[in-house]
Motif scaffolding. Sequence first.
Motif, PDB file in Angstrom:
ATOM      1  N   GLU A   6     -12.665   1.693  86.482  1.00  0.00           N
ATOM      2  CA  GLU A   6     -14.015   1.919  86.953  1.00  0.00           C
ATOM      3  C   GLU A   6     -14.970   2.015  85.770  1.00  0.00           C
ATOM      4  O   GLU A   6     -16.063   1.451  85.789  1.00  0.00           O
ATOM      5  CB  GLU A   6     -14.051   3.213  87.791  1.00  0.00           C
ATOM      6  CG  GLU A   6     -15.388   3.520  88.424  1.00  0.00           C
ATOM      7  CD  GLU A   6     -15.838   2.492  89.449  1.00  0.00           C
ATOM      8  OE1 GLU A   6     -15.043   1.630  89.857  1.00  0.00           O
ATOM      9  OE2 GLU A   6     -17.022   2.533  89.813  1.00  0.00           O
ATOM     10  N   ARG A   9     -15.594  -1.322  84.386  1.00  0.00           N
ATOM     11  CA  ARG A   9     -16.476  -2.083  85.263  1.00  0.00           C
ATOM     12  C   ARG A   9     -17.931  -1.674  85.035  1.00  0.00           C
ATOM     13  O   ARG A   9     -18.822  -2.511  84.944  1.00  0.00           O
ATOM     14  CB  ARG A   9     -16.083  -1.843  86.723  1.00  0.00           C
ATOM     15  CG  ARG A   9     -16.805  -2.717  87.720  1.00  0.00           C
ATOM     16  CD  ARG A   9     -16.307  -2.465  89.124  1.00  0.00           C
ATOM     17  NE  ARG A   9     -16.806  -1.220  89.685  1.00  0.00           N
ATOM     18  CZ  ARG A   9     -17.978  -1.096  90.277  1.00  0.00           C
ATOM     19  NH1 ARG A   9     -18.767  -2.142  90.390  1.00  0.00           N
ATOM     20  NH2 ARG A   9     -18.355   0.054  90.764  1.00  0.00           N
ATOM     21  N   ILE A  10     -18.140  -0.391  84.939  1.00  0.00           N
ATOM     22  CA  ILE A  10     -19.499   0.098  84.715  1.00  0.00           C
ATOM     23  C   ILE A  10     -20.037  -0.365  83.357  1.00  0.00           C
ATOM     24  O   ILE A  10     -21.206  -0.724  83.223  1.00  0.00           O
ATOM     25  CB  ILE A  10     -19.537   1.639  84.778  1.00  0.00           C
ATOM     26  CG1 ILE A  10     -19.001   2.125  86.119  1.00  0.00           C
ATOM     27  CG2 ILE A  10     -20.920   2.169  84.481  1.00  0.00           C
ATOM     28  CD1 ILE A  10     -19.977   2.625  87.088  1.00  0.00           C
ATOM     29  N   LEU A  13     -20.956  -3.990  83.667  1.00  0.00           N
ATOM     30  CA  LEU A  13     -22.173  -4.075  84.460  1.00  0.00           C
ATOM     31  C   LEU A  13     -23.394  -3.690  83.628  1.00  0.00           C
ATOM     32  O   LEU A  13     -24.442  -4.337  83.676  1.00  0.00           O
ATOM     33  CB  LEU A  13     -22.039  -3.143  85.663  1.00  0.00           C
ATOM     34  CG  LEU A  13     -23.148  -3.159  86.712  1.00  0.00           C
ATOM     35  CD1 LEU A  13     -23.288  -4.542  87.303  1.00  0.00           C
ATOM     36  CD2 LEU A  13     -22.837  -2.144  87.797  1.00  0.00           C
ATOM     37  N   SER A  14     -23.239  -2.643  82.843  1.00  0.00           N
ATOM     38  CA  SER A  14     -24.356  -2.171  82.018  1.00  0.00           C
ATOM     39  C   SER A  14     -24.765  -3.210  80.994  1.00  0.00           C
ATOM     40  O   SER A  14     -25.952  -3.420  80.765  1.00  0.00           O
ATOM     41  CB  SER A  14     -23.975  -0.873  81.311  1.00  0.00           C
ATOM     42  OG  SER A  14     -23.607   0.105  82.255  1.00  0.00           O
ATOM     43  N   VAL A  39     -25.624   5.357  80.259  1.00  0.00           N
ATOM     44  CA  VAL A  39     -24.535   5.079  81.198  1.00  0.00           C
ATOM     45  C   VAL A  39     -23.381   4.419  80.450  1.00  0.00           C
ATOM     46  O   VAL A  39     -22.215   4.750  80.666  1.00  0.00           O
ATOM     47  CB  VAL A  39     -25.024   4.190  82.356  1.00  0.00           C
ATOM     48  CG1 VAL A  39     -23.865   3.774  83.245  1.00  0.00           C
ATOM     49  CG2 VAL A  39     -26.074   4.923  83.172  1.00  0.00           C
ATOM     50  N   ALA A  43     -19.677   5.916  80.231  1.00  0.00           N
ATOM     51  CA  ALA A  43     -18.548   5.098  80.677  1.00  0.00           C
ATOM     52  C   ALA A  43     -17.543   4.934  79.548  1.00  0.00           C
ATOM     53  O   ALA A  43     -16.331   5.006  79.754  1.00  0.00           O
ATOM     54  CB  ALA A  43     -19.047   3.736  81.148  1.00  0.00           C
ATOM     55  N   LEU A  46     -15.642   8.150  79.044  1.00  0.00           N
ATOM     56  CA  LEU A  46     -14.695   8.300  80.141  1.00  0.00           C
ATOM     57  C   LEU A  46     -13.499   7.388  79.912  1.00  0.00           C
ATOM     58  O   LEU A  46     -12.345   7.783  80.078  1.00  0.00           O
ATOM     59  CB  LEU A  46     -15.401   7.925  81.444  1.00  0.00           C
ATOM     60  CG  LEU A  46     -14.761   8.403  82.732  1.00  0.00           C
ATOM     61  CD1 LEU A  46     -14.862   9.902  82.810  1.00  0.00           C
ATOM     62  CD2 LEU A  46     -15.453   7.768  83.920  1.00  0.00           C
TER      63      LEU A  46
ATOM     64  N   PHE B 265     -21.289  11.141  86.619  1.00  0.00           N
ATOM     65  CA  PHE B 265     -21.406  10.056  85.687  1.00  0.00           C
ATOM     66  C   PHE B 265     -22.853   9.667  85.428  1.00  0.00           C
ATOM     67  O   PHE B 265     -23.226   9.261  84.337  1.00  0.00           O
ATOM     68  CB  PHE B 265     -20.645   8.890  86.308  1.00  0.00           C
ATOM     69  CG  PHE B 265     -20.342   7.817  85.359  1.00  0.00           C
ATOM     70  CD1 PHE B 265     -20.836   6.552  85.550  1.00  0.00           C
ATOM     71  CD2 PHE B 265     -19.568   8.066  84.254  1.00  0.00           C
ATOM     72  CE1 PHE B 265     -20.552   5.557  84.664  1.00  0.00           C
ATOM     73  CE2 PHE B 265     -19.288   7.077  83.364  1.00  0.00           C
ATOM     74  CZ  PHE B 265     -19.781   5.811  83.569  1.00  0.00           C
ATOM     75  N   PHE B 266     -23.684   9.775  86.448  1.00  0.00           N
ATOM     76  CA  PHE B 266     -25.069   9.333  86.342  1.00  0.00           C
ATOM     77  C   PHE B 266     -26.043  10.508  86.247  1.00  0.00           C
ATOM     78  O   PHE B 266     -27.239  10.325  86.404  1.00  0.00           O
ATOM     79  CB  PHE B 266     -25.430   8.460  87.555  1.00  0.00           C
ATOM     80  CG  PHE B 266     -24.585   7.225  87.679  1.00  0.00           C
ATOM     81  CD1 PHE B 266     -23.504   7.184  88.532  1.00  0.00           C
ATOM     82  CD2 PHE B 266     -24.852   6.114  86.902  1.00  0.00           C
ATOM     83  CE1 PHE B 266     -22.707   6.060  88.630  1.00  0.00           C
ATOM     84  CE2 PHE B 266     -24.067   4.971  86.985  1.00  0.00           C
ATOM     85  CZ  PHE B 266     -22.991   4.949  87.857  1.00  0.00           C
ATOM     86  N   GLU B 268     -27.295  12.133  83.853  1.00  0.00           N
ATOM     87  CA  GLU B 268     -28.373  12.031  82.873  1.00  0.00           C
ATOM     88  C   GLU B 268     -29.533  11.207  83.389  1.00  0.00           C
ATOM     89  O   GLU B 268     -30.694  11.548  83.189  1.00  0.00           O
ATOM     90  CB  GLU B 268     -27.845  11.408  81.581  1.00  0.00           C
ATOM     91  CG  GLU B 268     -27.198  12.423  80.661  1.00  0.00           C
ATOM     92  CD  GLU B 268     -26.475  11.746  79.508  1.00  0.00           C
ATOM     93  OE1 GLU B 268     -26.722  12.119  78.348  1.00  0.00           O
ATOM     94  OE2 GLU B 268     -25.651  10.835  79.782  1.00  0.00           O
ATOM     95  N   ILE B 269     -29.230  10.093  84.042  1.00  0.00           N
ATOM     96  CA  ILE B 269     -30.349   9.247  84.426  1.00  0.00           C
ATOM     97  C   ILE B 269     -31.052   9.727  85.690  1.00  0.00           C
ATOM     98  O   ILE B 269     -32.236   9.472  85.869  1.00  0.00           O
ATOM     99  CB  ILE B 269     -29.994   7.749  84.510  1.00  0.00           C
ATOM    100  CG1 ILE B 269     -28.870   7.465  85.467  1.00  0.00           C
ATOM    101  CG2 ILE B 269     -29.633   7.230  83.142  1.00  0.00           C
ATOM    102  CD1 ILE B 269     -28.621   5.961  85.558  1.00  0.00           C
ATOM    103  N   CYS B 319     -23.330   5.304  92.381  1.00  0.00           N
ATOM    104  CA  CYS B 319     -22.753   4.124  91.750  1.00  0.00           C
ATOM    105  C   CYS B 319     -23.318   2.846  92.355  1.00  0.00           C
ATOM    106  O   CYS B 319     -23.712   1.926  91.633  1.00  0.00           O
ATOM    107  CB  CYS B 319     -21.232   4.160  91.869  1.00  0.00           C
ATOM    108  SG  CYS B 319     -20.464   3.077  90.687  1.00  0.00           S
ATOM    109  N   TYR B 322     -26.770   2.364  91.306  1.00  0.00           N
ATOM    110  CA  TYR B 322     -26.853   1.846  89.937  1.00  0.00           C
ATOM    111  C   TYR B 322     -26.674   0.336  89.958  1.00  0.00           C
ATOM    112  O   TYR B 322     -27.342  -0.403  89.258  1.00  0.00           O
ATOM    113  CB  TYR B 322     -25.796   2.515  89.062  1.00  0.00           C
ATOM    114  CG  TYR B 322     -25.789   2.042  87.624  1.00  0.00           C
ATOM    115  CD1 TYR B 322     -24.755   1.248  87.131  1.00  0.00           C
ATOM    116  CD2 TYR B 322     -26.815   2.391  86.757  1.00  0.00           C
ATOM    117  CE1 TYR B 322     -24.750   0.819  85.818  1.00  0.00           C
ATOM    118  CE2 TYR B 322     -26.818   1.964  85.443  1.00  0.00           C
ATOM    119  CZ  TYR B 322     -25.783   1.178  84.972  1.00  0.00           C
ATOM    120  OH  TYR B 322     -25.777   0.753  83.672  1.00  0.00           O
TER     121      TYR B 322
END
Lengths: 221, 432
Positions: A6, A9-10, A13-14, A39, A43, A46, B265-266, B268-269, B319, B322
Amino acid sequence: MEVQKEAQRIMTLSVWKMYHSRMQRGGLRLHRSLQLSLVMRSARELYLSAKVEAHEPEVSLQPARSPDPRLHRPREAEAEAARLDGEQPSPEPMDTQEAPRAEEAPPRGGPRPAKVSRKRRSSSLSDGGDVGLVPSKKARLEEEEEEAAASPEVPDRLQPSPAQAEGAFPNLARVLQRRFSGLLNCSPAAPPTAPPACEAKPACRPADNMLNVLVRAVVAF
Amino acid sequence: MNYPDESTYGNKADIISTVEFNHTGELLATGDKGGRVVIFQREQESKNQIHRRGEYNVYSTFQSHEPEFDYLKSLEIEEKINKIRWLPQQNAAYFLLSTNDKTVKLWKVSERDKRPEGYNLKDEEGRLRDPATITTLRVPVLRPMDLMVEATPRRVFANAHTYHINSISVNSDYETYMSADDLRINLWNFEITNQSFNIVDIKPANMEELTEVITAAEFHPHHCNTFVYSSSKGTIRLCDMRASALCDRHTKFFEEPEDPSNRSFFSEIISSISDVKFSHSGRYIMTRDYLTVKVWDLNMENRPIETYQVHDYLRSKLCSLYENDCIFDKFECVWNGSDSVIMTGSYNNFFRMFDRNTKRDVTLEASRENSKPRAILKPRKVCVGGKRRKDEISVDSLDFSKKILHTAWHPSENIIAVAATNNLYIFQDKVN
């Protein structure tokens, strides 16, 4: 493993979003770039922590690599990115001296944690099974790609295409183009080719694995 | 709420990007992605038509900004109007500031209902007559004509921002205003266009160390030396211009400690503040981040006094949001005239109102199907899980392309303007 995939993938994507944001009207937006890089960093952390957990038992058995080449690597990558960057219009800063730094700025976020993690990565973890974190030779790069390609989690359009034998040190833009060509082609707004490649001649830089390529991609923007 | 009135546009350039009432509420200005400004004026109430309580009709339309090209950086500068702010009325003409990413303009909107006639300096075809043939001095007479509203750019404030302008705010002294971009805030005098004072600069010496950007800024409604600016890290800084010329050191710093249970995970934004507004009283500030609206007391910096969940059901969908870029949407928030109710937008053309006193909240929808003239807006409800009741809508059915980012509230009455993509809805409260 799920977490790793995951996170990967993120990250992919980013990077795609960062690339795509260059194309939009009005130029690169600082806030957006910063958010994307945050992000990316989360990621990556992680991904790394998941990797560490997965490879923990193996670490103690294998000798640690010398940290020096890896410490040099980030700087060379920055220079590489700066060279690439010099060819592309930099939207934010007014003087060219700042140009490479501005592009590198958003993804860095806090420099301390990034540097610390890079150092920690290089000194505490070894090669062997630890593909994602250690500089590796080209063969390993292809292995990593096949591994990623085989992953069922990664959506088809995000799968990197198989590595081409381009020589020992593929230039960053070409790597991006190779990896994301499917991605780029399916978006009508995306350009058909990667930004003009500058034929760099890195002499001793070891080939990057996917993780580092992604990080460098972020730096290049 | 009843009595919707809408203007309909068709294409992407017509997407409304800002909405603002003037200080009396008589005028309502909208800016769009195509760089146009449309001003609506409220009809004067007449004794004959008691039921038509002041409709808003188009008063003036003009092209404020055009697309530009920065040749040095090879960049196109969008003509989209980011913000409009009215100046208080001081004479018969109306003045407003409109800005795109790089340039602020002061526009004068004035009426012309008389025309001078009777010049004898030109012949019938409009050619200047030979002065030797003019033997009499004729003073032109003003004759009535059809009302014409003209907008003229009186000042252009350009070349002061390297980054993208996100806010403008008129000072209570009515002589100065500020413009804020991602890293800097500049103070302008309305009369001087070739200079501005930099009052905030958060650009680090080394851009690699950049961790936060300025997201919004506003002057205090009464104290001309005080302003606030919000950041992408969810903090607000209050600055006093009397303290020093460069307000890099804040007077007050508002930050709520992060709730560790909400860490994701998100995180911060979604904590980035998209809008900050002083209450009319000047005692409170309201901030909007992705999932909540918060009210802060200026005298308490360590946490907000009120927090309202706008659409908490999206917390588990971050997610996907995003992936489709919705997580970057910048919602605005507004106070009503008495600071008792706050309003902000959401998805599916929903907008939310929170009554600070009764603690009640309502979700309403701006759509043509649900809004017939003089119909009362029906409260909507989003079903979070489990059984969905008949008129509820499930989270997965929400249309994320229909977002309400910009809303405005009349300064003294219960009239609201809601921008839903390229449609403008005006709702009025039925008092009697």
